[in-house]
Design an enzyme around this catalytic site. Sequence first.
Site: not given
Length: 414
Positions: A264, A289, A359, A362, A385, A394
Amino acid sequence: MIENLSSRLSTQRRHRAAPLLKEREQYLAHLLQIGWSAHRVLEVATYLVHIVRMMELVSLRCVETAEIEQAGVRWANDEGAERVGKRPETSPVHFAKFARQWLRFLGVLNLPCRPTGCFDVQVAEFKDALEVRRLASTTINTYVTRTENFLRWLSARRSDLSLVSVYDVDDFLASKRDARVHLLTISGHCIALRAFFRFAEEQGWSPPGIWRGIVGPRIPMYTEPPAGPSWVDVRRLIRSTQGKTSRDLRTRALLLLCAIYGLRVSEVARLRLEDFNWRSETFSVLRSKRGGVQQFPIQYEVGEAILDYLRYGRPRCACRHLFLTAQLPYRPLSKGAICSVVQRQFNRLGIQSKHRGPHSLRHACATRLLTKGSSLKEIADFLGHRSTQCVAIYARYDRRSLRKVAAFSLAEIL
């Protein structure tokens, strides 16, 4: 002081003859100390002479911003003996900027008071509570900004949170829909307001149950493919940074970190020199995150790009951040600046992609990992994540790759 900036005797005399010499030289010394070039500091010194003259500052006193702006206009139109050549239209802007910065440094600038809202205290306590939960700074700022947006709207109809009902929230969201705000943005408002009213209920500010009644719009999932460039275009991006200038070296290192590791932009901006262990050929990333530190092997090309930047492109200064600005005063490269660097490269090559920032790389990294046979769990872990739901999109657009899930080898991907 002025002798070190200019050898012209007329400049030195004019500088010494103007009022507040000590205060001006104190500020100029500060600018040199934080890394400003002598040429830029001399420009500031020249402006300060005009500032004290046009504002009649014979001694320190409190100054309002309106007075500065008026002095800037007078200076731009001044036809006195001090005028040299024709001043551009931006002169009043520069005059006001240098005056504000100097007077703020001296502590005598009276800034206009920000209008206080009815709910400023509650917002401040809500922000403190979010910080205690150790959420990402971006998340905290988003929650607070959206809550302030709602409370500003609410202040026209309610003066106290105890009078608020879920119908007020519904009316606010309806106003957003009428303004054609995107559904994802409205959903983000709902998430922030649920967090706020849950906290408000715990504090006894609002009636109970409001946060349960805040229902966001239904957003269809996986209706569009991932918004990143193809891997062919990613390779074009990286090949386009073969130059030897400091900016080219910095851009290449940035692109490789975003594309190969899917970092990120906030994680890239936070990287420091001590995060890289060149002996063990690994580097550490503080995840934005889910929190915690994640360690990666340094892929050969990425390592070479970073070393080239450190040897030949990165400015020599005390700052420990990996990526720095190219101009004085040297400081860490901001998230916005990193986005601009990547977007500029996209635009220069004419690469067609819905999104053109870090991003999007990413997204390209995740798609690449999937096509190489990585499972959703492995991709989620690799990208930082919390769950596989974030990377399921995806799979929706690459079903054949899901049938090839096998043992994952990072070396084969990188």
